[in-house]
Design an enzyme around this catalytic site. Sequence first.
Site, PDB file in Angstrom:
ATOM      1  N   LYS A   1      -7.981 -30.905  28.701  1.00  0.00           N
ATOM      2  CA  LYS A   1      -8.174 -30.998  27.489  1.00  0.00           C
ATOM      3  C   LYS A   1      -7.702 -29.894  26.614  1.00  0.00           C
ATOM      4  CE  LYS A   1     -11.473 -34.619  27.189  1.00  0.00           C
ATOM      5  NZ  LYS A   1     -12.915 -35.162  26.875  1.00  0.00           N
TER       6      LYS A   1
ATOM      7  N   ARG B   1     -15.378 -36.233  35.513  1.00  0.00           N
ATOM      8  CA  ARG B   1     -14.494 -37.232  35.177  1.00  0.00           C
ATOM      9  C   ARG B   1     -13.112 -36.162  35.106  1.00  0.00           C
ATOM     10  NH1 ARG B   1     -11.712 -39.078  30.797  1.00  0.00           N
ATOM     11  NH2 ARG B   1     -11.337 -41.272  31.035  1.00  0.00           N
TER      12      ARG B   1
END
Length: 282
Positions: A225, A259
Site C-alpha cells: 500500500k 491479507r
Amino acid sequence: MTIKSLNIKGQLWTLDKPFVAGILNVTPDSFYEGSRMQTGAAIRQRIETILAEGGRMIDVGGYSSRPDAADVSAAEEKQRLMPALKLLKTHYPDAAVSVDTFRAEVAQWAVEEYGVAVVNDISGGTLDPLMFETVARLQTPYVLMHMRGTPQTMRQMTDYTDLMEEIMLYFAEKLRALRLLGVNDVILDPGFGFAKTLEQNYELMRHLPEFAAFETPLLVGVSRKRMISGLLDATAGESLNGTTVLHTFALLNGADILRVHDVKAAVEAVKITEKLKIEQIC
C-alpha cells in the site's frame, strides 16, 4: 490467554497461530497492477499459487477500493466475481473463500450461490444499511473494517480529532450492533490506507496492540500500500520488502490474519515470528 477462533463453514479454526489470506483481484483497476487477474487461466494460476504457497484463505474482490476508483454497479461486480467464484466452487471446494464487497446483495449471492465462507466489508456496514442484517441471517464470519466515506471520497476525510479514540469507538459501536443481531464471528480490520494519511497509518500501526481489548481476531491489510511506497518513494511493485517489515511488526503486535498479495513472503514472516514468540516463552 484466550485463544481466538472462527467458525468457517462449520469447522472451528483456532487462531493459536496467525494465517495468511491471499488476494485474488478480478478488477481491471486495482492499485497494484500485478494483482489484477482478468482471464480464466490467470485466475486459476493465482488460486494455485495462493494455495501452494500456504495461503489458508482466498479473498476475492470485484470492486476496486483504491482511492478515486471508479464506481461500478452491483450487476457488474457480480459479473466480475462469477468466473472466479464458479472456478473455486467447482475445482477447489475445500478452499476457504472470502468475498470483498460492501454490498449486502453481492454478499448474499456469493454465499448462497457459491458457498463463500466469509464476508469482507471495507465499509463496516456504512455503505449498505442491510449488510449487518444480511450477515446475521447468513451466519458467516464478517470482516468489520474502519473507513470513512467511500473509495471516491475517503482521501478528503482524514480530519480526526483523536485517531485512535475515534477508531476504537467506531469498533465498539459496530461490534455491539452486530452482537445484538447474533453475529458471533467478527474479524476487525483497522483499515490501513482507508481515510488515513501516511502519518495516520503509522500511528495506527504503532497502536495495534490496543485492539486486543476487543478479544476478536485482528486482520491487517497493508500489502504494497501507499503507506509503504509513499514513505520509500517507490512503486507498489517495489514495495514487497517494506510490506514484509510491516507484516513482521504486525504479527509481533497482535495480528491474527494477514491479507496479502505475496503469500510466500507472508507465510515465511508468520513462521519466523512464531519461532521468536516460542523462544521468548521458553
